[in-house]
Design a protein around this motif. Sequence first.
Motif, PDB file in Angstrom:
ATOM      1  N   ALA A  88     -20.365  33.015  15.375  1.00 36.89           N
ATOM      2  CA  ALA A  88     -20.930  31.704  15.681  1.00 36.89           C
ATOM      3  C   ALA A  88     -20.567  30.707  14.593  1.00 36.89           C
ATOM      4  O   ALA A  88     -20.282  31.067  13.480  1.00 36.89           O
ATOM      5  CB  ALA A  88     -22.428  31.820  15.791  1.00 36.89           C
ATOM      6  N   GLU A 109     -24.542  41.621  20.829  1.00 35.44           N
ATOM      7  CA  GLU A 109     -24.286  40.745  19.684  1.00 35.44           C
ATOM      8  C   GLU A 109     -25.560  40.375  18.935  1.00 35.44           C
ATOM      9  O   GLU A 109     -25.503  39.908  17.792  1.00 35.44           O
ATOM     10  CB  GLU A 109     -23.588  39.460  20.148  1.00 35.44           C
ATOM     11  CG  GLU A 109     -22.179  39.663  20.683  1.00 35.44           C
ATOM     12  CD  GLU A 109     -22.159  39.993  22.176  1.00 35.44           C
ATOM     13  OE1 GLU A 109     -23.220  40.380  22.713  1.00 35.44           O
ATOM     14  OE2 GLU A 109     -21.082  39.860  22.789  1.00 35.44           O
ATOM     15  N   ASP A 158     -16.301  31.425  32.238  1.00 33.38           N
ATOM     16  CA  ASP A 158     -15.927  30.178  31.567  1.00 33.38           C
ATOM     17  C   ASP A 158     -16.973  29.781  30.532  1.00 33.38           C
ATOM     18  O   ASP A 158     -17.386  28.618  30.443  1.00 33.38           O
ATOM     19  CB  ASP A 158     -15.734  29.044  32.581  1.00 33.38           C
ATOM     20  CG  ASP A 158     -14.450  29.200  33.389  1.00 33.38           C
ATOM     21  OD1 ASP A 158     -13.570  29.960  32.931  1.00 33.38           O
ATOM     22  OD2 ASP A 158     -14.363  28.591  34.466  1.00 33.38           O
ATOM     23  N   ASN A 159     -17.431  30.773  29.761  1.00 32.93           N
ATOM     24  CA  ASN A 159     -18.396  30.548  28.674  1.00 32.93           C
ATOM     25  C   ASN A 159     -19.730  29.992  29.153  1.00 32.93           C
ATOM     26  O   ASN A 159     -20.428  29.286  28.427  1.00 32.93           O
ATOM     27  CB  ASN A 159     -17.816  29.613  27.600  1.00 32.93           C
ATOM     28  CG  ASN A 159     -18.536  29.760  26.277  1.00 32.93           C
ATOM     29  OD1 ASN A 159     -18.942  30.859  25.912  1.00 32.93           O
ATOM     30  ND2 ASN A 159     -18.727  28.665  25.567  1.00 32.93           N
ATOM     31  N   GLY A 160     -20.117  30.330  30.357  1.00 32.01           N
ATOM     32  CA  GLY A 160     -21.419  29.906  30.870  1.00 32.01           C
ATOM     33  C   GLY A 160     -22.073  31.023  31.660  1.00 32.01           C
ATOM     34  O   GLY A 160     -21.402  31.845  32.297  1.00 32.01           O
ATOM     35  N   SER A 166     -21.345  36.157  32.932  1.00 33.35           N
ATOM     36  CA  SER A 166     -20.922  34.817  32.522  1.00 33.35           C
ATOM     37  C   SER A 166     -19.484  34.579  32.961  1.00 33.35           C
ATOM     38  O   SER A 166     -18.720  35.515  33.216  1.00 33.35           O
ATOM     39  CB  SER A 166     -21.042  34.649  31.004  1.00 33.35           C
ATOM     40  OG  SER A 166     -20.220  35.585  30.331  1.00 33.35           O
ATOM     41  N   GLU A 182     -30.491  28.327  21.292  1.00 34.22           N
ATOM     42  CA  GLU A 182     -29.175  28.541  21.907  1.00 34.22           C
ATOM     43  C   GLU A 182     -28.423  29.694  21.246  1.00 34.22           C
ATOM     44  O   GLU A 182     -28.584  29.952  20.057  1.00 34.22           O
ATOM     45  CB  GLU A 182     -28.334  27.277  21.798  1.00 34.22           C
ATOM     46  CG  GLU A 182     -28.925  26.059  22.474  1.00 34.22           C
ATOM     47  CD  GLU A 182     -28.045  24.836  22.293  1.00 34.22           C
ATOM     48  OE1 GLU A 182     -26.911  24.841  22.829  1.00 34.22           O
ATOM     49  OE2 GLU A 182     -28.464  23.892  21.602  1.00 34.22           O
ATOM     50  N   THR A 183     -27.583  30.339  22.050  1.00 37.98           N
ATOM     51  CA  THR A 183     -26.757  31.433  21.525  1.00 37.98           C
ATOM     52  C   THR A 183     -25.304  31.029  21.321  1.00 37.98           C
ATOM     53  O   THR A 183     -24.532  31.774  20.716  1.00 37.98           O
ATOM     54  CB  THR A 183     -26.771  32.624  22.486  1.00 37.98           C
ATOM     55  OG1 THR A 183     -26.184  32.205  23.738  1.00 37.98           O
ATOM     56  CG2 THR A 183     -28.188  33.134  22.713  1.00 37.98           C
ATOM     57  N   GLY A 184     -24.910  29.869  21.839  1.00 43.36           N
ATOM     58  CA  GLY A 184     -23.511  29.474  21.816  1.00 43.36           C
ATOM     59  C   GLY A 184     -22.834  29.675  23.161  1.00 43.36           C
ATOM     60  O   GLY A 184     -21.721  29.203  23.376  1.00 43.36           O
ATOM     61  N   ILE A 185     -23.482  30.391  24.066  1.00 38.08           N
ATOM     62  CA  ILE A 185     -23.015  30.552  25.437  1.00 38.08           C
ATOM     63  C   ILE A 185     -23.880  29.661  26.319  1.00 38.08           C
ATOM     64  O   ILE A 185     -25.103  29.758  26.285  1.00 38.08           O
ATOM     65  CB  ILE A 185     -23.107  32.016  25.892  1.00 38.08           C
ATOM     66  CG1 ILE A 185     -22.229  32.900  25.011  1.00 38.08           C
ATOM     67  CG2 ILE A 185     -22.721  32.154  27.364  1.00 38.08           C
ATOM     68  CD1 ILE A 185     -22.372  34.382  25.302  1.00 38.08           C
ATOM     69  N   LYS A 186     -23.256  28.800  27.084  1.00 39.66           N
ATOM     70  CA  LYS A 186     -24.005  27.832  27.894  1.00 39.66           C
ATOM     71  C   LYS A 186     -24.991  28.543  28.821  1.00 39.66           C
ATOM     72  O   LYS A 186     -24.632  29.441  29.573  1.00 39.66           O
ATOM     73  CB  LYS A 186     -23.047  26.981  28.720  1.00 39.66           C
ATOM     74  CG  LYS A 186     -23.753  25.890  29.519  1.00 39.66           C
ATOM     75  CD  LYS A 186     -22.762  25.073  30.333  1.00 39.66           C
ATOM     76  CE  LYS A 186     -23.476  24.009  31.159  1.00 39.66           C
ATOM     77  NZ  LYS A 186     -22.532  23.245  32.007  1.00 39.66           N
ATOM     78  N   ARG A 236     -27.554  30.897  16.584  1.00 43.33           N
ATOM     79  CA  ARG A 236     -26.122  30.751  16.297  1.00 43.33           C
ATOM     80  C   ARG A 236     -25.802  30.969  14.830  1.00 43.33           C
ATOM     81  O   ARG A 236     -24.662  31.269  14.484  1.00 43.33           O
ATOM     82  CB  ARG A 236     -25.652  29.374  16.762  1.00 43.33           C
ATOM     83  CG  ARG A 236     -25.729  29.195  18.284  1.00 43.33           C
ATOM     84  CD  ARG A 236     -25.485  27.783  18.711  1.00 43.33           C
ATOM     85  NE  ARG A 236     -26.527  26.897  18.221  1.00 43.33           N
ATOM     86  CZ  ARG A 236     -26.594  25.592  18.499  1.00 43.33           C
ATOM     87  NH1 ARG A 236     -25.672  25.042  19.272  1.00 43.33           N
ATOM     88  NH2 ARG A 236     -27.581  24.854  18.013  1.00 43.33           N
TER      89      ARG A 236
END
Length: 416
Positions: free
Chosen positions: A416, A236, A198-200, A196, A363-367, A410
Amino acid sequence: MAEPPSQQQRHIVIVGGGIIGCTTAYFLTRHPLFNPSLHKITIIEAQSIASGASGKAGGLLALWAYPACIVPLSFKLHAELAKEHNGAERWGYRTLHVGSIRAKGKVYGSDVKGEEKGGGEEWQKLPKTKNRGKTLASIPKDLDWFDQDCIKGYSEMGTPETTAQVHPYLFTTSIFQLAAEAGVQIAYGSVTAIDSFDNGVKGVTYEDKETRHIKTLSASDVVLAAGPWTSHVFPEAPIDAIRAHSVVIKADVSPWAVFTEIDLPRDFGRKVEAGEKKRRHALNVNPEMYARPDGTVYACGEGDTDVPLPRTSNLVVCDDDRCQDIIDYISSISTPLRTGDVLIKQACYLPHLSSGGGPLIGETGIKGLWMASGHTCWGIQNSCATGKLMSEFIFEGEAKSARIETLDPRRFLQGA
């Protein structure tokens, strides 16, 4: 103006070739917004399709399963898939009765003499028996594969309107084949990192099963569907593992799934081959038995955490004594099972949430990083709903077919 996500080039990588990964792949290819010229789908599987619990489970489907927010959808989709793809022939789909039997086991033969002391450890049963109905004095006439003098009570748990079954291995491999026919690709190897920036999500790195070379697949979306191995791939993830043993016995009996409460005699047990020490048994045990259309009966026993989850499914250790325990328990109340040939002894690991509940879907919170794991003993039952909901998340940005806010990953992930 930016193109909508469904009209962009996307590579969706699914980690795990069990039933959740395969149904996710299948329903992605059936989604109205799926465009094979724009959308590539790849499953990364460490060993082979259905090599874990998806190939060794019981395959029970029930409207009385949990969680209630996805069970009805999944039960309905199972019936629709069976109708559309001839599931009765391809993967043993059929409806059936389910009952719970209370029985007193008997000791048969010199090989099952044993423990003079009381029971051993408390039976750690898998959580499927919350739906018992009223206890009756006798069992239904067509449930004729149990010794009548052993039966102490019977209660109905499900009917053909509320319960069905599939052969898990055949179902998983068939759904994968249908997905592959629609363009889904597969890569064999063990995932070592989710890349990943930039959070994606940017890609997935894995060790190729054959060459052992490290390879990377670029990805716009990654679906974590690795069952109990999800936390190996994504530390995680609050997913733990419990080992479950099962056996398959040749016995052509009436179509029933049966849950049991068996009281064992105090002298029940077997001598260990190496000496006089004997196997310890609880005084009350709860094996489950599912008759299958192919003339076999699947039976499973207690869960255990004696051996940690190995790196891959081919390294799962099957404890022959635990399998023999299952055989001894069910043999103590059923002549057809006592005299039938044992065809398979096996073990697998089931995923479950550390805090209970689940599964986690969304969703996990990571794009671009999605989770579909933690299905406990109801993975086959809830696989179809999970796959359909994941296709909606990926192509439409939200779940449309069911309200699953309580299953949002999340809510459970650290930070999260």
